[in-house]
Write a protein that holds these residues in place. Structure first.
Motif: not given
Length: 267
Positions: A96-112
């Motif tokens: 849950w951490a990135p949601a608290h400090f980044s607005a980036a779409d985390m689905s773009k980084f799955t397996d990356q």
């Protein structure tokens, strides 16, 4: 000599930072090869120094040179080759951490794995990380990301939902989770996909299978049967369990060789 080390976060910062784990090959002229890292539902920030690492995953290969990198959610084991005179300090973040400090779409980084700058958070700190001690890296992240922690209804929902899944080792039905939180399963899936990069079902599966690996690695009794492992992982179809495990760890439960994997120390 190669060393694997772990340091857990102070309680006051553990709400977003779980631990640091270090692959230290700085004093070793030999390569560390044929090792695997399993998904565990967490994000990682990798601080690389020396000759770096070679990562192979799902058809792609990357040589991580000195620098800082953001590792998205992994859905399968990744192959790691640690080059001579190299070190990787991994900062492990709760799902849950990135949601608290980044607005980036985390689905773009799955397996990356991508340069850390893509998060556009704490950019001024990143260039100073390689070559620093784990304590200095830890302090840098606390100072850089601690003040950025924000919370609204979405972040609170992600935190509560993901924390409940982690606490249950993934053995909590998504429908029951959404009912408990007072939201629809569809809404939960949407915000998970954006802010965690996985659906609640995918995160649950990863948590269950990782718990199975820990059961095999740190078993307190005689070798568990395939049926026991399947049931403990909330699978009632043994064939489905074996296929899911093979996709996750690249081998079947019977063939997994624990020394080939970088696993957390038993707490």
């Amino acid at each position: 000599m190669f060393q694997y080390k772990e340091y857990y976060a102070d309680k006051r910062f553990s709400v977003f930072l779980k631990k640091m784990w270090i692959l230290d090959n700085l004093a070793n002229p030999e390569r560390i090869v044929d090792r695997q890292v399993l998904p565990n539902g967490c994000f990682n920030i990798a601080v690389i120094e020396g000759n770096g690492l070679i990562i192979k995953h799902m058809g792609w290969e990357k040589h991580l040179l000195t620098g800082s990198y953001f590792c998205g959610q992994m859905t399968q084991a990744i192959s790691v080759e640690l080059l001579p005179y190299s070190k990787a300090t991994m900062v492990q973040l709760h799902p849950w951490a990135p949601a608290h400090f980044s607005a980036a779409d985390m689905s773009k980084f799955t397996d990356q794995i991508v340069p850390l700058e893509v998060l556009e958070s704490g950019r001024d700190y990143f260039s100073r990380l390689p070559g620093r001690s784990h304590k200095e890296i830890y302090l840098t992240f606390v100072l850089a990301f601690g003040p950025m922690m924000r919370e609204d209804s979405t972040q609170e929902l992600i935190y509560r939902a993901a924390a409940m899944l982690v606490e249950s080792n993934g053995n909590l039905q998504v429908s029951k989770l959404s009912d408990y939180l007072g939201c629809s399963s569809r809404h939960l899936q949407k915000i998970f996909k954006k802010h965690i990069g996985l659906t609640p079902k995918q995160l649950s599966l990863i948590l269950r299978l990782r718990n199975t690996v820990d059961s095999i690695a740190y078993q307190q009794q005689d070798l568990l049967s395939m049926t026991d492992l399947a049931l403990d992982s909330d699978f009632f179809d043994q064939a489905h369990f074996i296929n899911a495990f093979r996709s996750f760890a690249k081998v079947t439960p019977k063939r997994i060789n624990i020394p080939n994997y970088f696993l957390s120390f038993k707490k």
